[in-house]
Design an enzyme around this catalytic site. Sequence first.
Site, mmCIF file in Angstrom:
data_model
loop_
_atom_site.group_PDB
_atom_site.id
_atom_site.type_symbol
_atom_site.label_atom_id
_atom_site.label_comp_id
_atom_site.label_asym_id
_atom_site.label_seq_id
_atom_site.Cartn_x
_atom_site.Cartn_y
_atom_site.Cartn_z
ATOM 1 C CD GLU A 1 41.884 -53.189 39.952
ATOM 2 O OE1 GLU A 1 42.778 -54.047 39.803
ATOM 3 O OE2 GLU A 1 42.043 -51.990 39.648
ATOM 4 C CG HIS A 2 39.405 -55.076 36.588
ATOM 5 N ND1 HIS A 2 40.725 -54.981 36.980
ATOM 6 C CD2 HIS A 2 39.052 -53.827 36.188
ATOM 7 C CE1 HIS A 2 41.143 -53.742 36.831
ATOM 8 N NE2 HIS A 2 40.164 -53.007 36.353
ATOM 9 C CE1 TYR B 1 52.934 -38.241 42.742
ATOM 10 C CE2 TYR B 1 52.420 -40.005 41.209
ATOM 11 C CZ TYR B 1 53.344 -39.224 41.871
ATOM 12 O OH TYR B 1 54.687 -39.429 41.647
ATOM 13 C CG ASP C 1 41.091 -50.958 31.849
ATOM 14 O OD1 ASP C 1 40.575 -51.001 32.990
ATOM 15 O OD2 ASP C 1 41.887 -51.816 31.437
ATOM 16 C CD GLN D 1 59.874 -35.807 45.234
ATOM 17 O OE1 GLN D 1 59.887 -36.683 46.100
ATOM 18 N NE2 GLN D 1 60.397 -35.997 44.029
ATOM 19 C CD GLN E 1 44.234 -56.420 35.370
ATOM 20 O OE1 GLN E 1 44.902 -55.578 35.944
ATOM 21 N NE2 GLN E 1 43.092 -56.122 34.792
ATOM 22 C CG HIS F 1 47.990 -53.003 33.799
ATOM 23 N ND1 HIS F 1 48.119 -51.690 33.459
ATOM 24 C CD2 HIS F 1 46.686 -53.309 33.575
ATOM 25 C CE1 HIS F 1 46.948 -51.211 33.048
ATOM 26 N NE2 HIS F 1 46.065 -52.182 33.102
ATOM 27 C CB SER G 1 45.857 -53.992 38.049
ATOM 28 O OG SER G 1 44.589 -53.733 37.534
ATOM 29 C CG HIS H 1 27.317 -33.779 77.270
ATOM 30 N ND1 HIS H 1 28.597 -33.522 77.698
ATOM 31 C CD2 HIS H 1 27.439 -34.090 75.947
ATOM 32 C CE1 HIS H 1 29.454 -33.690 76.684
ATOM 33 N NE2 HIS H 1 28.771 -34.038 75.610
#
Lengths: 432, 432
Positions: A327-328, A130, A361, A191, A259, A262, A237, A420
């Site tokens: 994250e960073h 995506y 990045d 969708q 950052q 964004h 982020s 078993h």
Amino acid sequence: MRRLSSVDVNFDEQLNSLLAFETVNDAALIHTVDQIIHDVRTHGNAHVLKLTQQFDQHPAQTFAELELTQAALKAAFEGLDPTVRTALELAAARIRSFHTAQKQDGWQYTDELGNVLGQKVTPLDRVGIYVPGGKASYPSSVLMNAIPAQVAGVTEIIMVVPAPKGDLNELVLAAAYLSGVHRVLTIGGAQAVAALAYGTETIPKVDKITGPGNRYVAVAKRAVFGQVGIDMIAGPSEILVYAEGQNNPDWLAMDLLSQAEHDEIAQSIFVTTDASLLEQVAASVEKLLPTLPRVEIARTSTNDRGALILVKDRTEALALINRVAPEHLELCVDDPDSLLPEIRHAGAIFMGRHTPEAIGDYCAGPNHVLPTSGTARFSSPLGVYDFQKRSSIIHCSPTGSQSLAQAADILAQQEGLDAHARSARYRVGGQS
Amino acid sequence: MRRLSSVDVNFDEQLNSLLAFETVNDAALIHTVDQIIHDVRTHGNAHVLKLTQQFDQHPAQTFAELELTQAALKAAFEGLDPTVRTALELAAARIRSFHTAQKQDGWQYTDELGNVLGQKVTPLDRVGIYVPGGKASYPSSVLMNAIPAQVAGVTEIIMVVPAPKGDLNELVLAAAYLSGVHRVLTIGGAQAVAALAYGTETIPKVDKITGPGNRYVAVAKRAVFGQVGIDMIAGPSEILVYAEGQNNPDWLAMDLLSQAEHDEIAQSIFVTTDASLLEQVAASVEKLLPTLPRVEIARTSTNDRGALILVKDRTEALALINRVAPEHLELCVDDPDSLLPEIRHAGAIFMGRHTPEAIGDYCAGPNHVLPTSGTARFSSPLGVYDFQKRSSIIHCSPTGSQSLAQAADILAQQEGLDAHARSARYRVGGQS
């Protein structure tokens, strides 16, 4: 930017409040997405086309018009400005090189009884990627999602990218060309996720869906999880910059602002043991903010979610880093290697003063799809391993199975699983 | 058992119908679970205690009574019958040995520009292991969940197991002792999942929750996914047995029945190129079924969800196996190694005639927590890798960053991210 200090009496509370972020859990949104998924499963292409016309104002009259040809991707690549093309090729080559080092192989060994044990590693057959459209349509994200899949050996990579009013970002198509994407459909939203997860007349269902998207996409990915694999539910982020010693405050401020630009809910946190550096960085942020084209976004982000945090020493800094699990993480210090062993939780660690997050990045090589909102506590950067999976292998020889079959028999009886036990017992001495 | 043949005109439809299984999506159930999670987050231990008294008829009057001591676990282990103890120790040792081979290490390299790139691997801090209570309380599942976490180096392993009316399975406690579980709480259901995910006054919140459970547990795990990691949403267990050549039909039938005895919705599929063997296996299933203690469960499973499938040749068999992507795959043939390269999707592959699934369930060494319902297309057996995660490392030197910063600058400008571009540009020549 708000200032916090580890000596504040309510520091923990302030920190919890700073970091609080809940993933999407909006009942109306979930209901809408569930309905879209249901309708796509029922009506297939026709419904995807209808929603694409409605939500994206896409001019297509038939579903077939929503698919791009490989020739179109190639033309986009060949039409690039040479400087941009070179930069994109450098990025793709470096991402491919890093991810090739990450590829996993199967393994097996023979135990002391003569039984063979191991794991076979196989690429996924088909994945969906995506890519957001419009203002957040990033070619770098195409490289970061598609190249690991390609390196893993995925047989078919299908990319979806919404094209509002039919408009497409040529650099996104060029990146798809460079990354070995097999098919591109200009659809998006819940969708597109539904079409990838369940298939339609012309879209085969995929095994996994990766890549970022808006709230509809996030909710749709959560809804189809289980039917297909997904990478993660991405949150906003964030970056945590830790600095000590001689630093250029403008560098640190711009890293924080990169950052913040964004997204209004992106989060930039600066941590230092040096009160004077903290004030210098605060001043640099104020100075640089008005010079940014995305000033309004960055200002909202720094005001609402940013923070400058003073800590007493490295021990406190490390505890804070591991608490945030950013994250960073930038370590703008003389000796980042001495901190590294103590860092337990971070998506990506940018070591030293010459490794701004922006390099990671785009073109350092490691993936920029990283665990957000503290999920680095339990998850990893997107990687080749997300497009490979394992099957265990067990091969007992007639003699090697004897003691195992006896132990299995005993334990199965304890669990009340007689079939078993008997299935194992048949192999003891060749008969029950 | 129903019989299918690949020459049937509607074989594909029959197969789709045989394999159809949707994960839980019951709105009322989801609502109930969401409410439980909300209440546990609000009221903590008191609410967990209340629901445990209510749903499990547990006699505890205080929350503290719901926790077991390490001494209790040790006593359970020491009280085992020596034969059972030896079998459990064999299983634990083999599971530990296999999973130790699976442990992953970090890696790094220096690129041609002098930049260091790599990934650091870190164990999770704290995990929760869900163990079902009552009739499906399996000590083997304790070993299979806890030992990989222990091998990974997880700091704290917290096990939850419901104790209906206060009753506990001593072998489950002994298994917890053998696997290095740090804390055991006798709670279950959605309330246990909520307590682990969000924490209470005395239960710290964990980073990941693994282990099977009933519908409430499955829905609760899906709901907390993102807040914590989860292993998977488990569906019913399945086996696909493929046989050719000289086989004892009773062995094959008992392997099918060992799956069927788990659960009314478990699935056993037999595939062969040999029509006569198919009939022999059908007859053995009918003969052996009435001899099983769990005959009613196994009969419902084989009648409703079982199938004997005749295929033309190995090519068809392999296509069918990869279409089903079975949790368990037995290859009861002379030369399983020649089939292995063509198997793309299976949770675990049991090679040859002396490797019944039951051995894998207990003591071969590989994990018995495996992807169900065709999810082997995109997921893997539970493993040490589920209790480790990665952080990317990027360390640019002042000179090594030059060409990367320039490429990042160009690409960031193309994406309209000016602060990214400038952050990179600062590192070119040491200043912007």
